[in-house]
Design a protein around this motif. Structure first.
Motif, PDB file in Angstrom:
ATOM      1  N   CYS A  90      36.488  39.221  37.331  1.00 17.61           N
ATOM      2  CA  CYS A  90      36.102  40.326  38.220  1.00 17.61           C
ATOM      3  C   CYS A  90      34.647  40.222  38.676  1.00 17.61           C
ATOM      4  N   SER A 144      46.078  42.777  40.377  1.00 18.05           N
ATOM      5  CA  SER A 144      44.784  43.466  40.397  1.00 18.05           C
ATOM      6  C   SER A 144      44.803  44.570  41.449  1.00 18.05           C
ATOM      7  N   LYS A 174      41.891  44.431  36.831  1.00 18.10           N
ATOM      8  CA  LYS A 174      42.680  43.203  36.747  1.00 18.10           C
ATOM      9  C   LYS A 174      43.545  43.260  35.484  1.00 18.10           C
TER      10      LYS A 174
END
Length: 174
Positions: free
Chosen positions: A142, A106, A171
């Protein structure tokens, strides 16, 4: 001023193809500097992400580094290119760099309203706390990572907001 910069960036990207984010910053910087009699400036981290190649190309105009979160939840800062702020010097040449993202990794971008969040005794939240929270929450989606981080910062500040808090998480599934 930031609204003007945002509009210029968006419009430039819609009407013109750029090889890299540094070229985009240079063009927008030249435009902004023409009428910037107040010497206003912004810090800015601009990135292009290619979904097919997983290439994350970026340029940084005086902003703090971004954070890469690896699949094993370890973190590392990247993107401090020593580029100058946007809006002050019209002929600046910005540097560009890139990384390739792997499955399960990420990217975390944030405003200094997070890292410089202040506890009433003048203690700062700091990047170390951000990294710790990212490591703790890396397995979450997220949205939940953001919620946990924002809640932690607000609690740290004793429910008083001193600055804006903005984050972006990219991500890569895996």
């Amino acid at each position: 001023f930031m609204g003007i910069i945002r509009t210029l960036l968006k419009n430039k990207c819609l009407i013109q193809q750029f090889d890299n984010p540094a070229e985009l910053l240079e063009e927008v910087n030249q435009i902004v500097c023409i009428d910037n009699t107040e010497c206003m400036f912004v810090t800015l981290f601009v990135a292009f992400y290619d979904i097919k190649s997983s290439n994350f190309s970026f340029a940084n105009a005086g902003h703090h580094p971004a954070i890469k979160i690896k699949k094993d939840s370890t973190t590392e800062e990247f993107g401090s290119l020593s580029n100058t702020l946007l809006g002050i010097y019209p002929s600046v040449k910005y540097k560009n760099d890139s990384i390739t993202l792997k499955s399960g990794e990420s990217i975390f971008l944030y405003t200094d309203g997070i890292s410089k969040a202040t506890y009433p005794k003048k203690e700062l939240y700091e990047v170390k706390r951000i990294k710790n929270k990212l490591q703790e929450t890396n397995r979450l989606c997220c949205k939940n990572i953001c919620k946990k981080l924002f809640n932690d910062v607000i609690e740290f500040q004793h429910n008083t907001l001193f600055d804006d808090m903005t984050v972006l998480i990219l991500k890569i599934k895996g």
